[in-house]
Motif scaffolding. Structure first.
Motif, PDB file in Angstrom:
ATOM      1  N   UNK A 110       0.296 -11.361  67.157  1.00 27.13           N
ATOM      2  CA  UNK A 110      -0.439 -10.621  68.185  1.00 27.13           C
ATOM      3  C   UNK A 110      -1.643  -9.923  67.560  1.00 27.13           C
ATOM      4  N   UNK A 111      -2.791 -10.020  68.251  1.00 29.05           N
ATOM      5  CA  UNK A 111      -4.035  -9.471  67.709  1.00 29.05           C
ATOM      6  C   UNK A 111      -4.834  -8.785  68.813  1.00 29.05           C
ATOM      7  N   UNK A 112      -5.674  -7.843  68.394  1.00 24.08           N
ATOM      8  CA  UNK A 112      -6.689  -7.295  69.286  1.00 24.08           C
ATOM      9  C   UNK A 112      -8.041  -7.450  68.614  1.00 24.08           C
ATOM     10  N   UNK A 113      -9.078  -7.587  69.429  1.00 20.35           N
ATOM     11  CA  UNK A 113     -10.436  -7.711  68.907  1.00 20.35           C
ATOM     12  C   UNK A 113     -11.362  -6.876  69.772  1.00 20.35           C
ATOM     13  N   UNK A 114     -12.191  -6.074  69.138  1.00 26.09           N
ATOM     14  CA  UNK A 114     -13.155  -5.270  69.876  1.00 26.09           C
ATOM     15  C   UNK A 114     -14.281  -6.169  70.378  1.00 26.09           C
ATOM     16  N   UNK A 115     -14.701  -5.949  71.623  1.00 26.10           N
ATOM     17  CA  UNK A 115     -15.799  -6.729  72.160  1.00 26.10           C
ATOM     18  C   UNK A 115     -17.105  -6.433  71.434  1.00 26.10           C
ATOM     19  N   UNK A 116     -17.177  -5.253  70.855  1.00 27.38           N
ATOM     20  CA  UNK A 116     -18.397  -4.862  70.149  1.00 27.38           C
ATOM     21  C   UNK A 116     -18.539  -5.565  68.808  1.00 27.38           C
ATOM     22  N   UNK A 117     -17.475  -6.254  68.345  1.00 24.76           N
ATOM     23  CA  UNK A 117     -17.555  -7.002  67.105  1.00 24.76           C
ATOM     24  C   UNK A 117     -16.512  -6.570  66.100  1.00 24.76           C
ATOM     25  N   UNK A 118     -16.425  -7.315  65.008  1.00 23.13           N
ATOM     26  CA  UNK A 118     -15.453  -7.026  63.961  1.00 23.13           C
ATOM     27  C   UNK A 118     -14.343  -8.055  63.934  1.00 23.13           C
ATOM     28  N   UNK A 119     -13.597  -8.071  62.844  1.00 20.53           N
ATOM     29  CA  UNK A 119     -12.496  -9.013  62.697  1.00 20.53           C
ATOM     30  C   UNK A 119     -11.322  -8.625  63.585  1.00 20.53           C
ATOM     31  N   UNK A 120     -10.538  -9.609  64.046  1.00 24.49           N
ATOM     32  CA  UNK A 120      -9.326  -9.288  64.810  1.00 24.49           C
ATOM     33  C   UNK A 120      -8.359  -8.434  63.987  1.00 24.49           C
ATOM     34  N   UNK A 121      -7.601  -7.585  64.691  1.00 23.32           N
ATOM     35  CA  UNK A 121      -6.626  -6.692  64.071  1.00 23.32           C
ATOM     36  C   UNK A 121      -5.233  -7.186  64.442  1.00 23.32           C
ATOM     37  N   UNK A 122      -4.402  -7.436  63.438  1.00 18.56           N
ATOM     38  CA  UNK A 122      -3.029  -7.842  63.738  1.00 18.56           C
ATOM     39  C   UNK A 122      -2.244  -6.628  64.209  1.00 18.56           C
ATOM     40  N   UNK A 123      -1.543  -6.777  65.337  1.00 15.93           N
ATOM     41  CA  UNK A 123      -0.835  -5.655  65.948  1.00 15.93           C
ATOM     42  C   UNK A 123       0.645  -5.627  65.589  1.00 15.93           C
TER      43      UNK A 123
END
Length: 549
Positions: free
Chosen positions: A87-100
């Motif tokens: 499971x991941x989240x990604x900011x629309x503003x940019x940056x690498x996905x974050x594993x949750x």
């Protein structure tokens, strides 16, 4: 349009003119969109050769969602270990996905997730700690410490399904937590704590089968039964204080049962379908959510009624819309009845034997949309009916021989409808819009390439943007397009597709602020599905169409 009114032919013409005038007035900001510049980028980050995001054949639910505040996309995929879904989240503003999720045990996978309405937390179900033992966890959407929400499970125990409260503070879940194969109901804070069991001890062979959180987040309504029979209905505070209250009548015979229910938007009333007066006859009842006397509110049904579905409750709480075999056995029709009981209104036109009404859409306002071969045998058309009067109007244009309406959706403000149909040419599926009051439809797609069709579509929250998937330019190459609900030029949203690449029909989402679209595609590498985001430098969708008529 939430007030009762009878749509006479003259009124329909006037309303159509008013809706079309609103269309034209609100079209002007969108016509300036010729210079739109769309920005397309991969949002799922760098993935290994085996990695796929949103592989549709692996799941029967959506694996991609925008957060309600439109700041994040949350998604699932095997980005790190082959065939291990995380499971991941990604900011629309940019940056690498974050594993949750936390590190998964060998063989473990994240199975599903839900985002809290305040966009602060993600709740997910996974066999994170022990393979094939599914538990419930929460984690901040921006990443952080994962918290287990269920208690220790007995051997063989699992969390089944779960919901997040509308206020984002709590979670309710169903699990055989205390005894294997005995499904009970529990609540907990979304930040963790000690779970509270909401149901009392259950009789042998009975389980909590399904539940619904009240819209005000204060209570839970649930059904207890045995193999979908002998069902009783209860409500309980989400804290468990005071214990449950039985909402359905006390059963005096084994055949008596509750089959389904819905809660009013003000959280005051539960409407349920039950079999209590005559065996094999389903009827409609209402009861206060805090308990009290159940009152039958529908009309007399034919004997041996074996189908009865609650379509919805109007947002003002005054009417219940349902589909039932009320007048003729085997003939499923649509009806509306006052919440207080009284005269039942049939919403569809009279049907001849063998005709079938198959699909519907109801947002809680004044209009029910439905389709079926009401007027012509085996020709599915689209109709709108006032739930207050039963007045009806056909929405599609005349269909070519062999044509049918295939799918449809009502705009959020209930002023317009978008539908797909082979309306103009048999077996050529195109997309159209039409005012809810009827009138000539608008063809939203340009001329399709030979063999081309329109498939899945989504409507923006501002009632203006329509995003659709079609092999519009090249046969069997499915791409994603944006068009205004009033027509005009369409804009391609996906990037250039590699040979063999397509936008997948699953995972197409529009952010609640109407500024972004996310989709799954093998855009860069054939058969490697990844997640992409398209935004516009200004706004993907112009604002408007909010004030209604």
């Amino acid at each position: 349009m939430n007030c009762p009114r009878d749509f006479s032919p003259i009124q329909i013409n006037l309303l159509t003119r008013r809706v079309l005038l609103a269309f034209l007035v609100l079209l002007s900001p969108v016509m300036t969109a010729e210079g739109q510049v769309f920005v397309n980028r991969k949002i799922s980050g760098v993935t290994p050769a085996f990695g796929d995001i949103g592989r549709p054949e692996s799941f029967n639910f959506s694996r991609v969602h925008f957060s309600p505040d439109s700041h994040y996309v949350v998604f699932m995929g095997d980005r790190e270990t082959d065939e291990q879904i995380e499971l991941y989240s990604a900011r629309l503003s940019g940056g690498d996905p974050i594993k949750l999720n936390a590190a998964l045990v060998n063989g473990g996978n994240v199975e599903s997730f839900k985002i809290s309405d305040d966009s602060q937390y993600v709740v997910y179900r996974a066999d994170q700690n022990q393979d094939e033992v599914f538990e419930l966890f929460s984690v901040p959407i921006q990443g952080g410490t994962q918290v287990r929400l269920n208690d220790d499970l007995v051997p063989g125990g699992n969390v089944a399904n779960y919901e997040v409260t509308p206020n984002g503070l709590g979670v309710v879940y169903r699990a055989d937590q205390s005894q294997d194969e005995v499904w009970e109901l529990f609540s907990n804070w979304i930040t963790g704590g000690n779970p509270v069991q909401l149901n009392p001890a259950l009789d042998i062979d009975r389980d909590v089968e399904y539940f619904t959180i009240t819209p005000n987040s204060l209570g839970v309504v649930y059904r207890v039964g045995a193999d979908s029979s002998d069902g009783d209905l209860y409500s309980v505070l989400i804290t468990g204080v005071g214990g449950p209250i039985q909402l359905s009548p006390t059963r005096t015979s084994d055949w008596q049962s509750v089959s389904s229910y819905k809660i009013s938007s003000d959280s005051q009333t539960v409407v349920f379908v039950g079999e209590f007066e005559n065996e094999n006859d389903l009827e409609l009842y209402r009861v206060p959510v805090i308990g009290g006397t159940s009152t039958k509110i529908d009309g007399t049904s034919v004997e041996d009624t074996n189908y009865y579905t609650i379509v919805g409750i109007s947002a003002d709480g005054t009417r219940v819309v349902y589909r039932a075999e009320q007048d003729f056995a085997g003939r499923r029709e649509f009806y509306s009845v006052p919440m207080a009981g009284g005269t039942v209104i049939k919403l569809n036109a009279p049907l001849v034997p063998g005709r079938w009404l198959c699909c519907w859409s109801f947002r809680g306002g004044s209009v029910l949309l439905y389709s079926g071969d009401q007027d012509f045998e085996e020709v599915d058309e689209l109709f709108a009916a006032s739930i207050y009067t039963g007045s009806r109007v056909k929405l599609n244009d005349p269909l070519v021989s062999g044509g049918n309406v295939i799918d449809f959706e009502l705009t959020k403000n209930e002023l317009g409808v978008v539908y797909i149909a082979d309306q103009d040419q048999d077996d050529v599926i195109e997309i159209y819009s039409v005012p809810i009051t009827g009138g000539p439809s608008i063809d939203l797609n340009p001329t399709l390439v030979s063999g081309g069709d329109v498939g899945a579509f989504r409507l923006a929250q501002n009632n203006l943007g329509v995003v659709y998937r079609a092999d519009q330019d090249t046969d069997e190459v499915f791409e994603l397009y944006l068009v205004n609900i009033f027509g005009g030029p369409s804009h391609k949203l996906n990037g250039t597709l590699t040979a063999g690449g397509n936008v997948d029909s699953s995972g197409i989402k529009i952010s609640d602020d109407n500024r972004a679209v996310v989709y799954i595609a093998d855009q860069d590498i054939n058969e490697k599905f990844e997640l992409y985001l398209t935004t516009e430098e200004e706004l993907v969708f112009s604002d408007g169409f909010e004030s209604g008529l």
